[in-house]
Design an enzyme around this catalytic site. Sequence first.
Site, PDB file in Angstrom:
ATOM      1  N   ARG A   1       6.345   7.027  19.158  1.00  8.53           N
ATOM      2  CA  ARG A   1       4.956   6.635  19.050  1.00  8.53           C
ATOM      3  C   ARG A   1       4.437   6.172  20.417  1.00  8.53           C
ATOM      4  O   ARG A   1       5.181   5.604  21.219  1.00  8.53           O
ATOM      5  CB  ARG A   1       4.826   5.511  18.012  1.00  8.53           C
ATOM      6  CG  ARG A   1       5.206   5.958  16.609  1.00  8.53           C
ATOM      7  CD  ARG A   1       5.616   4.788  15.718  1.00  8.53           C
ATOM      8  NE  ARG A   1       4.501   3.911  15.372  1.00  8.53           N
ATOM      9  CZ  ARG A   1       3.704   4.091  14.329  1.00  8.53           C
ATOM     10  NH1 ARG A   1       3.885   5.134  13.521  1.00  8.53           N
ATOM     11  NH2 ARG A   1       2.734   3.226  14.062  1.00  8.53           N
TER      12      ARG A   1
ATOM     13  N   GLU B   1       5.143  -1.267   2.130  1.00  5.07           N
ATOM     14  CA  GLU B   1       4.752   0.036   1.618  1.00  5.07           C
ATOM     15  C   GLU B   1       5.601   0.523   0.453  1.00  5.07           C
ATOM     16  O   GLU B   1       6.784   0.197   0.347  1.00  5.07           O
ATOM     17  CB  GLU B   1       4.864   1.089   2.733  1.00  5.07           C
ATOM     18  CG  GLU B   1       3.941   0.846   3.908  1.00  5.07           C
ATOM     19  CD  GLU B   1       4.058   1.922   4.972  1.00  5.07           C
ATOM     20  OE1 GLU B   1       3.060   2.158   5.681  1.00  5.07           O
ATOM     21  OE2 GLU B   1       5.141   2.527   5.109  1.00  5.07           O
TER      22      GLU B   1
ATOM     23  N   LYS C   1      -0.337   2.710  19.998  1.00  5.38           N
ATOM     24  CA  LYS C   1      -0.315   2.489  18.546  1.00  5.38           C
ATOM     25  C   LYS C   1      -0.438   0.994  18.249  1.00  5.38           C
ATOM     26  O   LYS C   1       0.157   0.155  18.943  1.00  5.38           O
ATOM     27  CB  LYS C   1       0.979   3.033  17.940  1.00  5.38           C
ATOM     28  CG  LYS C   1       1.144   4.540  18.055  1.00  5.38           C
ATOM     29  CD  LYS C   1       0.202   5.304  17.143  1.00  5.38           C
ATOM     30  CE  LYS C   1       0.625   5.257  15.696  1.00  5.38           C
ATOM     31  NZ  LYS C   1      -0.241   6.103  14.838  1.00  5.38           N
TER      32      LYS C   1
ATOM     33  N   HIS D   1       0.837  -1.196   0.000  1.00  5.49           N
ATOM     34  CA  HIS D   1       0.000   0.000   0.000  1.00  5.49           C
ATOM     35  C   HIS D   1       0.876   1.251   0.000  1.00  5.49           C
ATOM     36  O   HIS D   1       2.085   1.200   0.218  1.00  5.49           O
ATOM     37  CB  HIS D   1      -0.961  -0.010   1.193  1.00  5.49           C
ATOM     38  CG  HIS D   1      -0.283  -0.154   2.519  1.00  5.49           C
ATOM     39  ND1 HIS D   1       0.161  -1.362   3.008  1.00  5.49           N
ATOM     40  CD2 HIS D   1       0.039   0.766   3.463  1.00  5.49           C
ATOM     41  CE1 HIS D   1       0.716  -1.193   4.198  1.00  5.49           C
ATOM     42  NE2 HIS D   1       0.665   0.097   4.487  1.00  5.49           N
TER      43      HIS D   1
ATOM     44  N   CYS E   1       4.700  10.009   9.905  1.00  7.45           N
ATOM     45  CA  CYS E   1       4.592   8.952   8.903  1.00  7.45           C
ATOM     46  C   CYS E   1       3.178   8.403   8.920  1.00  7.45           C
ATOM     47  O   CYS E   1       2.640   8.106   9.979  1.00  7.45           O
ATOM     48  CB  CYS E   1       5.595   7.829   9.157  1.00  7.45           C
ATOM     49  SG  CYS E   1       6.390   7.851  10.769  1.00  7.45           S
ATOM     50  N   SER E   2       2.581   8.286   7.730  1.00  8.35           N
ATOM     51  CA  SER E   2       1.208   7.804   7.668  1.00  8.35           C
ATOM     52  C   SER E   2       0.877   7.424   6.224  1.00  8.35           C
ATOM     53  O   SER E   2       1.776   7.084   5.454  1.00  8.35           O
ATOM     54  CB  SER E   2       0.245   8.876   8.191  1.00  8.35           C
ATOM     55  OG  SER E   2      -1.049   8.338   8.389  1.00  8.35           O
TER      56      SER E   2
END
Length: 238
Positions: free
Chosen positions: A84, A163, A88, A65, A100-101
């Site tokens: 984080r 990713e 999470k 993704h 980051c996302s």
Amino acid sequence: MIGNCVRRCLSLGKASRMCSTGAKELQLQALNEKCFLVTPEDKIIGTASKKECHLVQKDGNIPLHRAFSVFLFNTQGQLLLQKRTPEKITYPSHFTNSCCSHPIADVPGEDEEENNMGILRAAQRRLNYELGISVDQIPIQNFNYLTRIHYKDPGNGLWGEHEIDYVLFLQADVKMVPNPSEISQISFVPRDSIDEHVKVLEPLTPWFRLIYQTRLKLWWDNLDNLEKFKDHENILKL
């Protein structure tokens, strides 16, 4: 120098503990957001929930993704790092880059590929959500899109990552109000102490570790001349 870096760190741990139940609920709700599934050439082929995109399947597969990683520097050239929260779902309590996302299908326009507008809009949105940086402080034209990296990491065996990650650099002095449901700690780190600083920041997210080990310091040394490093054609596999 490393002692100075640590002292400059802002811990949000108390606020995070105070709302841990609410923070966990927000993280679980976010699993319903729709990420963009892509081919290894970064062509969108559909959508899937954030949960589906991060669960490690029985055969070890994780759906590929689209994502992004922002590296935010102040005008002194120091890099903002974050830790984080323990709530999470993926990589809890890991240290990582500024933000980051993922671009998500739930937000109109984050699939726009011309001039990478969808990614840039998503980065703006997420910087606002995670760090409380108002959009007017980070106009889209101030982002530097460098390249894309393709990586896969099995995480804890249950939740992992796979990713095509867009790397974005941004330099600005901004006012921040970090979101305690996302971030438990932030710090600005100078270039000359990043190696020593990283030694005490464990664990690191896999994408940050890969970028740090392969490209970050070279790019950081050229904040005023990033144009020569931009590669919008190739995808770097790490």
